[in-house]
Design a protein around this motif. Structure first.
Motif, short mmCIF file in Angstrom:
data_model
loop_
_atom_site.label_atom_id
_atom_site.label_comp_id
_atom_site.label_asym_id
_atom_site.label_seq_id
_atom_site.Cartn_x
_atom_site.Cartn_y
_atom_site.Cartn_z
N HIS A 174 -9.82 1.39 -0.50
CA HIS A 174 -9.66 2.06 0.80
C HIS A 174 -11.00 2.03 1.53
O HIS A 174 -12.03 2.36 0.95
CB HIS A 174 -9.27 3.52 0.60
CG HIS A 174 -7.84 3.74 0.25
ND1 HIS A 174 -7.27 3.24 -0.88
CD2 HIS A 174 -6.85 4.43 0.89
CE1 HIS A 174 -6.00 3.59 -0.93
NE2 HIS A 174 -5.71 4.33 0.12
N HIS B 168 -6.14 0.01 4.57
CA HIS B 168 -6.38 0.40 5.97
C HIS B 168 -7.33 -0.62 6.63
O HIS B 168 -6.89 -1.60 7.16
CB HIS B 168 -6.92 1.83 6.10
CG HIS B 168 -5.98 2.86 5.57
ND1 HIS B 168 -4.79 3.16 6.19
CD2 HIS B 168 -6.03 3.62 4.44
CE1 HIS B 168 -4.15 4.09 5.48
NE2 HIS B 168 -4.88 4.37 4.41
N HIS C 21 1.27 4.99 -2.36
CA HIS C 21 0.82 5.85 -3.47
C HIS C 21 2.03 6.54 -4.10
O HIS C 21 2.84 7.13 -3.35
CB HIS C 21 -0.15 6.91 -2.96
CG HIS C 21 -1.39 6.34 -2.34
ND1 HIS C 21 -2.56 6.16 -3.03
CD2 HIS C 21 -1.63 5.87 -1.08
CE1 HIS C 21 -3.47 5.64 -2.23
NE2 HIS C 21 -2.93 5.44 -1.03
N HIS D 159 0.85 -1.21 0.00
CA HIS D 159 0.00 0.00 0.00
C HIS D 159 0.88 1.26 0.00
O HIS D 159 1.31 1.72 1.06
CB HIS D 159 -0.91 -0.03 1.23
CG HIS D 159 -2.00 1.01 1.20
ND1 HIS D 159 -3.34 0.70 1.15
CD2 HIS D 159 -1.95 2.36 1.19
CE1 HIS D 159 -4.06 1.80 1.12
NE2 HIS D 159 -3.24 2.84 1.16
N ASP E 199 1.87 4.04 2.98
CA ASP E 199 0.82 4.89 2.39
C ASP E 199 1.42 6.07 1.59
O ASP E 199 1.52 5.99 0.37
CB ASP E 199 -0.12 5.37 3.50
CG ASP E 199 -1.52 5.67 3.02
OD1 ASP E 199 -1.82 5.40 1.85
OD2 ASP E 199 -2.33 6.17 3.82
ZN LIG Z 1 -3.78 4.90 0.85
#
Ligand SMILES: [Zn+2]
Length: 325
Positions: A193, A216, A15, A13, A273
């Motif tokens: 998400h 998450h 970005h 996970h 993240d």
């Molecule tokens: Zn995320």
């Protein structure tokens, strides 16, 4: 524990634009002769106080990387960091609607650049990088379908999954059923998400989408019923503790439900993240979990093996990499 820094890691996970360090942003502005946007505090870190501000800074950062050479610098920057963190396997979220409002040549070109860089880093450092195309939730279901169709045609560019990021408060996970069905039917892994900004109910909705992983999902801890559903469906939670704390979901790691969820025997993975936004790295996450819960190298190794079982790449590669952990 130095062994935590050097142990091989799996990250599911992350970005892409969220991994751009403030220094890279400043360097790119300088080399483009553009003014540095007012998104930093006095110490030079990203300055945001709530999720909405975070999203708007994210957009500003994304817009700085829309030229091919800048985009390439970004992907290399992120892969360099993965090498430093001893990441063996990672899946990175790419949101093409952040690159242009509608499908354009840039979408394919950027994937070409990203997958070429991934190939180079695999040959040079032995790290395996794959991509998950994400739709942007607050842009709505129609745009999501555009992203899903694009993802289904992009497998030759290391695309293995389809997901959804963006504002959890807008729309309902189930509004995106068509996009997720399309992606799954075309052979992609699917994740979304949920259970971050919104509570356990949003996790229930994500489960109905048919995902095998949830980004998450930590607020599932607020409902025994939701935990039971996750267990029955064998769904992995892509947990990003530092992100949750920075977003104000929990005041400290000690208050974070990751240990509780692990003890419930739920499959989990550990990720960052948008690491520079949350002043974190994978090693910092491991270190923090070690300090808060006494987790040792064996637990991290088990979590990483389990994460690979839920990775979206092909089974053969998973098997091979699990041997290396
Ligand atoms: Zn995320």
């Amino acid at each position: 524990m130095s062994s935590l820094k050097s142990c091989k890691k799996v990250e599911l996970h992350l970005h892409l634009e969220g991994a751009a360090s403030p220094q890279l942003v400043r360097d790119i502005c300088k080399s483009n002769f553009t003014q540095i946007p007012e998104i930093f505090d006095k110490a030079g870190n990203y300055k945001w106080q709530n999720f909405d501000q975070f999203l708007s800074i994210y957009e500003i950062v994304t817009n700085l990387f829309l030229e091919e050479k800048n985009f390439e610098a970004l992907i290399r920057h992120v892969l360099d960091k993965q090498v430093k963190e001893n990441v063996l396997y990672s899946e990175i979220f790419l949101g093409p609607h952040l690159w242009s409002d509608t499908p354009s040549n840039r979408w394919e070109r950027f994937l070409e650049i990203a997958s070429k860089a991934a190939g180079e880093y695999k040959n040079k450092y032995g790290i395996h990088t794959y991509f998950i195309i994400v739709c942007i939730r607050h842009l709505g279901p129609e745009k999501a379908l555009e992203a899903s169709i694009f993802a289904s045609k992009a497998k030759s560019y290391n695309v293995v999954g389809f997901g959804m990021a963006g504002d959890e408060k807008k729309f309902n996970n189930l509004d995106f059923m068509e996009s997720f069905n399309f992606a799954r039917n075309s052979g992609l892994g699917i994740t979304t998400h949920a259970g971050e900004i919104c509570g356990a109910k949003s996790v229930d909705e994500a489960i109905q989408l048919g995902v095998t992983r949830i980004g998450h999902g930590v607020r599932a801890s607020e409902s025994e019923e939701t935990i039971t559903k996750l267990t029955k469906k064998n769904i992995l939670l892509e947990i990003c503790p530092g992100s949750n704390i920075a977003m104000g979901l929990y005041s400290s790691l000690e208050d974070h439900p990751i240990n509780f969820l692990l003890n419930k025997n739920l499959p989990i993975s550990i990720s960052t993240d948008d690491p520079p936004f949350f002043s974190t790295t994978l090693s910092k996450e491991y270190e923090g979990l070690h300090n808060a819960f006494g987790w040792g190298i064996e637990i991290f190794s088990e979590i990483n093996k389990r994460s690979l079982e839920f990775a979206f790449c092909d089974a053969k590669l998973k098997e091979k990499l699990i041997q290396q952990l």
